[in-house]
Design a protein around this motif. Structure first.
Motif: not given
Length: 263
Positions: A235-263
């Motif tokens: 929710t708004y006010g949280d801090e987010l972290l997005t990890l991004s890498t190429c993914d080959y399931t689609m053209k110009n694909g990217r795989l994202l792993v997104v996390a929020k800060r807990v401490c």
């Protein structure tokens, strides 16, 4: 007789060409192996420097079950490594995986450390890179980190395992060390998308999440497109972290792993 000589010449030519092709392919393969070994060796040197700096500091004080002292050791590690390369901004680690790498930042340049190692040598593996649009002091409420999807599994080559729900459940905790603290994040979404927004969601436009509407839109898109149903959200006010890498399931694909800060 003449036909026999012609056939013999053709066979010899084919043999010579086959041998030449084999030598070229073998040479390319040998060069790739050497480059990968060199890259791995240089990364181990950096990881060993980080480990040695922490161990030396820990030797003089007890840190077990003391988060404050543990954080102090992280700060000392970062100080030590930044003396070697001041472009270092953090360190990302996921327990139980090979991801244990420095995060680099070069002003207005996302590409340099995707092509160089910690010591400035050319390296196709590269390093983890904090997006140039983020604040280099890591005080944004959203950090975007890029890394190559290497076939060897190096850098972000193992992020694809997050597509497996069982793996994701066992590796939801992500550690990010900064100059001043040790942070922990919890995965809230894993998704396949692309870098162009052709699918109606351009994640690269969501670097700055400074207002509630933009923040909520980003999170809603993440949850809608996530490969797994994950109860934890942000929710708004949280801090987010997005990890991004190429993914080959689609053209110009990217795989994202997104996390929020807990401490």
């Amino acid at each position: 007789m003449k036909r026999g000589k012609i056939a013999k010449t053709i066979r010899r030519t084919i043999l010579v060409l086959s041998c030449a092709t084999f030598l070229v392919v073998s040479g390319i393969f040998a060069v790739e192996i050497y480059a990968e070994q060199k890259s791995s060796s240089n990364m181990k040197k950096v990881q060993e420097m980080a480990s040695v700096s922490v161990n030396k500091s820990a030797a003089s004080e007890t840190v077990e079950d003391d988060p404050e002292k543990e954080s102090n050791l992280v700060t000392l590690k970062m100080e030590y490594l930044k003396k070697k390369n001041n472009d270092l901004r953090g360190w990302l680690k996921i327990q139980g995986s090979v991801i244990d790498y420095p995060i680099m930042f070069k002003e207005n340049d996302n590409d340099y450390y995707l092509e160089h190692d910690f010591f400035g040598n050319k390296d196709r593996n590269g390093l983890l890179v904090l997006d140039k649009r983020c604040n280099s002091d890591l005080d944004d409420n959203h950090l975007l980190i890029h890394g190559h999807n290497m076939k060897s599994g190096a850098i972000f080559g193992t992020l694809k395992y997050y597509k497996d729900e069982d793996f994701m459940r066992k590796h939801q905790a992500i550690e990010l060390d900064t100059d001043t603290e040790q942070r922990f994040y919890e995965v809230i979404a894993v998704l396949d998308t692309n870098s162009t927004g052709d699918n109606g969601f351009n994640y690269a436009e969501y670097i700055e999440l400074n207002d509630k509407e933009t923040f909520d839109s980003y999170v809603a898109n993440l949850k809608l497109r996530s490969l797994h149903k994950i109860a934890s959200t942000a929710t708004y006010g949280d801090e987010l972290l997005t990890l991004s890498t190429c993914d080959y399931t689609m053209k110009n694909g990217r795989l994202l792993v997104v996390a929020k800060r807990v401490c």
